[in-house]
Write a protein that holds these residues in place. Structure first.
Motif, PDB file in Angstrom:
ATOM      1  N   ALA A  27      56.060  92.575  31.379  1.00  0.00           N
ATOM      2  CA  ALA A  27      56.486  93.378  30.236  1.00  0.00           C
ATOM      3  C   ALA A  27      56.194  92.657  28.923  1.00  0.00           C
ATOM      4  O   ALA A  27      55.726  93.264  27.950  1.00  0.00           O
ATOM      5  CB  ALA A  27      57.975  93.701  30.349  1.00  0.00           C
ATOM      6  N   SER A  28      56.479  91.335  28.872  1.00  0.00           N
ATOM      7  CA  SER A  28      56.223  90.566  27.645  1.00  0.00           C
ATOM      8  C   SER A  28      54.741  90.538  27.303  1.00  0.00           C
ATOM      9  O   SER A  28      54.345  90.710  26.139  1.00  0.00           O
ATOM     10  CB  SER A  28      56.748  89.134  27.809  1.00  0.00           C
ATOM     11  N   VAL A  29      53.893  90.300  28.312  1.00  0.00           N
ATOM     12  CA  VAL A  29      52.454  90.259  28.072  1.00  0.00           C
ATOM     13  C   VAL A  29      51.961  91.628  27.584  1.00  0.00           C
ATOM     14  O   VAL A  29      51.152  91.713  26.639  1.00  0.00           O
ATOM     15  CB  VAL A  29      51.707  89.828  29.346  1.00  0.00           C
ATOM     16  N   ASP A  30      52.457  92.692  28.203  1.00  0.00           N
ATOM     17  CA  ASP A  30      52.032  94.025  27.783  1.00  0.00           C
ATOM     18  C   ASP A  30      52.458  94.328  26.351  1.00  0.00           C
ATOM     19  O   ASP A  30      51.697  94.920  25.570  1.00  0.00           O
ATOM     20  CB  ASP A  30      52.615  95.082  28.727  1.00  0.00           C
ATOM     21  N   VAL A  31      53.667  93.939  25.999  1.00  0.00           N
ATOM     22  CA  VAL A  31      54.155  94.174  24.628  1.00  0.00           C
ATOM     23  C   VAL A  31      53.280  93.428  23.625  1.00  0.00           C
ATOM     24  O   VAL A  31      52.894  93.970  22.583  1.00  0.00           O
ATOM     25  CB  VAL A  31      55.628  93.742  24.502  1.00  0.00           C
ATOM     26  N   LEU A  32      52.944  92.174  23.920  1.00  0.00           N
ATOM     27  CA  LEU A  32      52.111  91.409  22.989  1.00  0.00           C
ATOM     28  C   LEU A  32      50.694  91.961  22.933  1.00  0.00           C
ATOM     29  O   LEU A  32      50.047  91.902  21.882  1.00  0.00           O
ATOM     30  CB  LEU A  32      52.096  89.931  23.383  1.00  0.00           C
ATOM     31  N   ALA A  33      50.203  92.499  24.037  1.00  0.00           N
ATOM     32  CA  ALA A  33      48.873  93.115  24.013  1.00  0.00           C
ATOM     33  C   ALA A  33      48.853  94.304  23.074  1.00  0.00           C
ATOM     34  O   ALA A  33      47.900  94.489  22.302  1.00  0.00           O
ATOM     35  CB  ALA A  33      48.476  93.541  25.428  1.00  0.00           C
ATOM     36  N   VAL A  34      49.911  95.107  23.121  1.00  0.00           N
ATOM     37  CA  VAL A  34      50.000  96.239  22.181  1.00  0.00           C
ATOM     38  C   VAL A  34      50.138  95.724  20.764  1.00  0.00           C
ATOM     39  O   VAL A  34      49.536  96.262  19.821  1.00  0.00           O
ATOM     40  CB  VAL A  34      51.196  97.139  22.561  1.00  0.00           C
ATOM     41  N   THR A  35      50.912  94.674  20.584  1.00  0.00           N
ATOM     42  CA  THR A  35      51.086  94.081  19.253  1.00  0.00           C
ATOM     43  C   THR A  35      49.743  93.661  18.661  1.00  0.00           C
ATOM     44  O   THR A  35      49.432  93.950  17.504  1.00  0.00           O
ATOM     45  CB  THR A  35      52.022  92.864  19.339  1.00  0.00           C
ATOM     46  N   ILE A  36      48.939  92.976  19.469  1.00  0.00           N
ATOM     47  CA  ILE A  36      47.643  92.491  18.989  1.00  0.00           C
ATOM     48  C   ILE A  36      46.733  93.649  18.594  1.00  0.00           C
ATOM     49  O   ILE A  36      45.979  93.563  17.626  1.00  0.00           O
ATOM     50  CB  ILE A  36      46.982  91.611  20.074  1.00  0.00           C
ATOM     51  N   THR A  55      47.699  96.710  17.555  1.00  0.00           N
ATOM     52  CA  THR A  55      48.227  97.685  16.591  1.00  0.00           C
ATOM     53  C   THR A  55      48.849  97.078  15.340  1.00  0.00           C
ATOM     54  O   THR A  55      49.038  97.803  14.354  1.00  0.00           O
ATOM     55  CB  THR A  55      49.287  98.573  17.270  1.00  0.00           C
ATOM     56  N   ILE A  56      49.176  95.811  15.364  1.00  0.00           N
ATOM     57  CA  ILE A  56      49.875  95.183  14.242  1.00  0.00           C
ATOM     58  C   ILE A  56      48.926  94.268  13.482  1.00  0.00           C
ATOM     59  O   ILE A  56      48.070  93.617  14.077  1.00  0.00           O
ATOM     60  CB  ILE A  56      51.105  94.376  14.729  1.00  0.00           C
ATOM     61  N   ALA A  57      49.064  94.218  12.170  1.00  0.00           N
ATOM     62  CA  ALA A  57      48.217  93.350  11.342  1.00  0.00           C
ATOM     63  C   ALA A  57      48.407  91.888  11.744  1.00  0.00           C
ATOM     64  O   ALA A  57      49.535  91.453  12.051  1.00  0.00           O
ATOM     65  CB  ALA A  57      48.561  93.534   9.863  1.00  0.00           C
ATOM     66  N   PRO A  58      47.319  91.092  11.757  1.00  0.00           N
ATOM     67  CA  PRO A  58      47.403  89.692  12.199  1.00  0.00           C
ATOM     68  C   PRO A  58      48.434  88.861  11.446  1.00  0.00           C
ATOM     69  O   PRO A  58      49.005  87.929  12.030  1.00  0.00           O
ATOM     70  CB  PRO A  58      45.988  89.171  11.969  1.00  0.00           C
ATOM     71  N   ASP A  59      48.680  89.179  10.176  1.00  0.00           N
ATOM     72  CA  ASP A  59      49.643  88.361   9.439  1.00  0.00           C
ATOM     73  C   ASP A  59      51.083  88.567   9.936  1.00  0.00           C
ATOM     74  O   ASP A  59      51.978  87.799   9.589  1.00  0.00           O
ATOM     75  CB  ASP A  59      49.557  88.639   7.938  1.00  0.00           C
ATOM     76  N   GLN A  60      51.295  89.592  10.773  1.00  0.00           N
ATOM     77  CA  GLN A  60      52.626  89.827  11.340  1.00  0.00           C
ATOM     78  C   GLN A  60      52.770  89.232  12.748  1.00  0.00           C
ATOM     79  O   GLN A  60      53.871  89.213  13.293  1.00  0.00           O
ATOM     80  CB  GLN A  60      52.917  91.331  11.398  1.00  0.00           C
ATOM     81  N   TRP A  61      51.672  88.756  13.322  1.00  0.00           N
ATOM     82  CA  TRP A  61      51.727  88.218  14.681  1.00  0.00           C
ATOM     83  C   TRP A  61      52.672  87.022  14.821  1.00  0.00           C
ATOM     84  O   TRP A  61      53.463  86.984  15.780  1.00  0.00           O
ATOM     85  CB  TRP A  61      50.328  87.832  15.162  1.00  0.00           C
ATOM     86  N   PRO A  62      52.605  86.002  13.947  1.00  0.00           N
ATOM     87  CA  PRO A  62      53.443  84.809  14.168  1.00  0.00           C
ATOM     88  C   PRO A  62      54.929  85.131  14.340  1.00  0.00           C
ATOM     89  O   PRO A  62      55.585  84.595  15.244  1.00  0.00           O
ATOM     90  CB  PRO A  62      53.185  83.964  12.921  1.00  0.00           C
ATOM     91  N   GLU A  63      55.444  86.037  13.500  1.00  0.00           N
ATOM     92  CA  GLU A  63      56.870  86.365  13.594  1.00  0.00           C
ATOM     93  C   GLU A  63      57.190  87.012  14.943  1.00  0.00           C
ATOM     94  O   GLU A  63      58.201  86.676  15.594  1.00  0.00           O
ATOM     95  CB  GLU A  63      57.250  87.290  12.447  1.00  0.00           C
ATOM     96  N   LEU A  64      56.340  87.929  15.368  1.00  0.00           N
ATOM     97  CA  LEU A  64      56.572  88.624  16.630  1.00  0.00           C
ATOM     98  C   LEU A  64      56.369  87.694  17.825  1.00  0.00           C
ATOM     99  O   LEU A  64      57.097  87.772  18.819  1.00  0.00           O
ATOM    100  CB  LEU A  64      55.649  89.834  16.730  1.00  0.00           C
ATOM    101  N   ALA A  81      45.266  83.498  24.362  1.00  0.00           N
ATOM    102  CA  ALA A  81      44.380  83.006  23.307  1.00  0.00           C
ATOM    103  C   ALA A  81      45.017  83.188  21.942  1.00  0.00           C
ATOM    104  O   ALA A  81      44.977  82.279  21.089  1.00  0.00           O
ATOM    105  CB  ALA A  81      43.036  83.726  23.383  1.00  0.00           C
ATOM    106  N   GLU A  82      45.618  84.353  21.696  1.00  0.00           N
ATOM    107  CA  GLU A  82      46.225  84.607  20.383  1.00  0.00           C
ATOM    108  C   GLU A  82      47.510  83.806  20.193  1.00  0.00           C
ATOM    109  O   GLU A  82      47.811  83.341  19.085  1.00  0.00           O
ATOM    110  CB  GLU A  82      46.493  86.101  20.202  1.00  0.00           C
ATOM    111  N   LEU A  83      48.276  83.634  21.281  1.00  0.00           N
ATOM    112  CA  LEU A  83      49.466  82.788  21.173  1.00  0.00           C
ATOM    113  C   LEU A  83      49.073  81.356  20.821  1.00  0.00           C
ATOM    114  O   LEU A  83      49.710  80.711  19.972  1.00  0.00           O
ATOM    115  CB  LEU A  83      50.237  82.805  22.497  1.00  0.00           C
ATOM    116  N   GLY A  84      48.035  80.849  21.455  1.00  0.00           N
ATOM    117  CA  GLY A  84      47.592  79.489  21.186  1.00  0.00           C
ATOM    118  C   GLY A  84      47.095  79.297  19.772  1.00  0.00           C
ATOM    119  O   GLY A  84      47.198  78.203  19.199  1.00  0.00           O
TER     120      GLY A  84
END
Length: 666
Positions: free
Chosen positions: A588-597, A599-608, A637-640
């Protein structure tokens, strides 16, 4: 980075008329190169000589350049600078490329892409011919300046001149289908429905006699002009006589539409009413009349409809949308070409066809009616419509009216004729129009200006007409009568605020609220629903409908989206995580982050990322890399790269390396 301009081949070291380059000043003395603003004749004579020489020089050296752009450069020098064609200060060239040239080129719809290159090559030409002043910047400096404008001019070349055309480069928002009540009210107010009802009533029980050729008698035509208020001029201009009813254009097409719709028919030399039509409800009768008008050619104002139903044209160069272009290989206005291609791609998209720019033989949708591009544009603005002038510019460009007819008033006058017909058909409102002199008919006036907006019946009928051409414009139903599946399916298709408003209207219209919420949740978690819809719909359902949603989620723990259901229930303390499969919450966590990547602007990724994997979750990465999830590699890759905690980021990078070792990176 700006694309470099191709260099010009090396020079021979010989100047104008075979003179050595050291003798350039003598050549300058011979050929006059500076002109005042009042020396137009002398300037244009020199401009013609330089332009002709430049064109021949380009051919001789097999170089790329555009003599027309060189002429424009010289015009700028004479009109807006110092008139010295032998000297080209960098600040003047900057003004030309940055401001003066784009405005002139856009106003006259001239090609832009080669302008910076042509400036460089033209100065090279002057230099080789011994015509460049010694005090002028050297071609190498001018090349560096112009290279910085290359990408800008590529973008100017690609961009349509009309902002409305830029809209066609993105998918339209689904247009809301008006409610049955709104459509019925709109239909009842449509002038064409009134025309048809009055026409049938006028026929009476015995009908009205027609001429031997099946036309209205002149006396009856005059009476109908008055009865229906068609506005046709029964007194012919110049004292000529009205000899047949077909000379009354509005009455002719109104009658033709009524006959095709079945409101009246010709029978044994008489025009008679048709009882079936009289029994139709207003909405159905209106739609029949609009389709009848389309079949009659009313939606095309400059001749016959350009294609039969369901016909696809493989040769759009000579007709229809490509009326702008004379032949496939002929020089064409690149801005207009781009505008046409944009609309053609949009037509392909709404027809459900994939554009294939590599296949020139692929047939393209071919609109049957002049109204088609207008409908496509107006449906993007169902609430506020378009300015009449904007609509006229669009139709003039896309349908080729601007090219076929050069007279100043033809495009707005032709657009006015079309909009007037749409108005009588009850498809549009034309608000704020004002009378203006009609240059094509001295002493007459026409309407112009104002704003054109689709009526509720116009929205429904525009969709109906487009569908008859194989064009399926995206729609959304009236939420008051929509199903739960309809409303859930709008997630991601309309702006979030509009979607929430539709949900509220839908919910308020449900006779059994509890059953409605259950249906909504079931549809949100239906098999095949995209993950982004599942996440969005369940979240909004809880926001809108309250705790009843959590109770309903328990019923879907064994469903196709059980990972997200379990995640939500665990997060709300309604499910013990020990009762869940060990890897389910990780999925579930991986799927949520995949959707985040996605649909969400990259500058919002760190907080999420920090919220999903706080520092205390570092041990999870020791097992996460073994998870069999199609999104895992991208998420690691994006988390790293973007996690704000360096320890977590390092753990993600190490897990990514292990994942690559296990899967081969695929």
């Amino acid at each position: 980075m700006a694309r470099p301009i191709l260099p010009v081949p090396g020079r021979t070291g010989v100047g104008h008329a075979g003179l050595p380059l050291s003798d350039r000043q003598c050549t300058l003395d011979v050929m006059r190169m500076q002109f005042g603003v009042d020396e137009g004749d002398a300037f244009h004579e020199r401009l013609a000589e330089l332009s002709t020489g430049f064109a021949a020089w380009l051919d001789e050296h097999e170089l790329v350049g555009e003599p027309m752009s060189a002429e424009l450069l010289m015009q700028y020098k004479w009109l807006a600078a110092d008139g010295d064609l032998a000297s080209w200060p960098l600040e003047q060239l900057t003004e030309f490329l940055d401001d003066w040239c784009p405005h002139v080129m856009a106003e006259h719809r001239l090609p832009l892409r080669l302008v910076p290159l042509t400036v460089v090559v033209f100065v090279e030409y002057l230099d080789e011919q011994g015509l460049l002043a010694q005090a002028s910047p050297r071609p190498s400096a001018i090349r560096r300046l112009c290279t910085g404008f290359a990408d800008t001019y590529d973008e100017l070349e690609a961009g349509p001149v009309e902002p409305l055309l830029a809209e066609f480069e993105s998918p339209p928002d689904p247009v809301r289908i008006p409610s049955p009540a709104d459509r019925a009210r709109s239909a009842a107010q449509a002038p064409i429905l009134r025309d048809a009802r009055l026409l049938a009533q006028w026929c009476g029980e015995g009908g009205r006699a027609l001429t031997k050729t099946g036309n209205l008698r002149l006396a009856d035509a005059r009476e109908l002009v008055e009865l229906l208020g068609t506005g046709d001029d029964v007194e012919r201009p110049g004292g000529s006589r009205l000899v047949r009813a077909g000379q009354l254009p509005t009455l002719t097409w109104v009658l033709g539409a009524a006959v095709r719709a079945g409101a009246v028919r010709r029978d044994g030399g008489r025009l008679v009413a048709v009882p079936r039509f009289a029994a139709l409800d207003d909405t159905t009768a209106h739609e029949d009349l609009v389709l009848g008008a389309r079949d009659e050619g009313v939606l095309t104002v400059l001749g016959d409809r350009r294609a039969d139903d369901d016909e696809w044209s493989g040769d759009l160069i000579d007709e229809g949308l490509d009326g702008l272009l004379d032949a496939a290989d002929a020089p064409a206005d690149e801005i207009e070409r781009h505008a046409v291609e944009v609309l053609q791609e949009h037509l392909e998209a709404v027809a459900g066809r994939l554009a294939d720019s590599e296949d020139d033989d692929e047939p393209l949708p071919h609109p049957a009616d002049d109204a088609t591009p207008g409908f496509l544009a107006l449906l993007r603005h169902p609430a506020d419509g378009l300015e009449f002038d904007t609509l006229a510019e669009l139709l003039g460009l896309v349908l080729g009216w601007s090219e076929w007819y050069r007279q100043l008033d033809v495009v707005p006058a032709t657009t006015g004729t079309l909009v007037t017909r749409l108005e009588r058909l009850g498809l549009v409102r034309w608000d704020g129009a004002e009378p203006v002199p009609d240059s094509g008919a001295p002493g007459e006036v026409r309407r112009a200006g104002g704003r054109v907006t689709l009526t509720p019946g116009g929205i429904a009928c525009a969709l109906l007409v487009l569908s008859a051409e194989g064009l399926d414009f995206p729609t959304r139903p009236d939420p008051a009568v929509a199903t739960a599946a309809d409303v859930v399916g709008l997630a991601g298709e309309v702006p979030p605020d509009q979607w929430r408003d539709d949900i509220d209207v839908w919910y308020a219209a449900q006779p059994d609220p509890a059953q409605a919420v259950s249906a909504f949740v079931t549809e949100a978690l239906a098999p095949g629903r995209p993950l982004v819809v599942v996440l969005t719909a369940t979240s909004v359902a809880a926001e809108r409908f309250g705790s009843i949603v959590d109770d309903l989620l328990h019923e879907h723990l064994d469903g196709p989206h059980r990972a997200q259901v379990a995640r939500r229930l665990v997060g709300r303390g309604l499910l013990d995580p020990d009762e869940v499969e060990p890897d389910l919450l990780l999925h579930a966590s991986v799927d949520v982050l995949a959707v985040t990547i996605d649909t969400i602007a990259p500058d919002q990724w760190p907080e999420l990322f920090a919220r999903e994997f706080p520092p205390e979750t570092v041990p999870v990465f020791e097992v996460l890399w073994r998870l069999d999830n199609p999104h895992l590699g991208d998420v690691l890759a994006e988390l790293g790269a973007n996690h704000p905690d360096q320890v977590v980021a390092k753990a993600a990078r190490r897990a990514r390396t292990r994942w690559e070792s296990r899967t081969g990176g695929g």
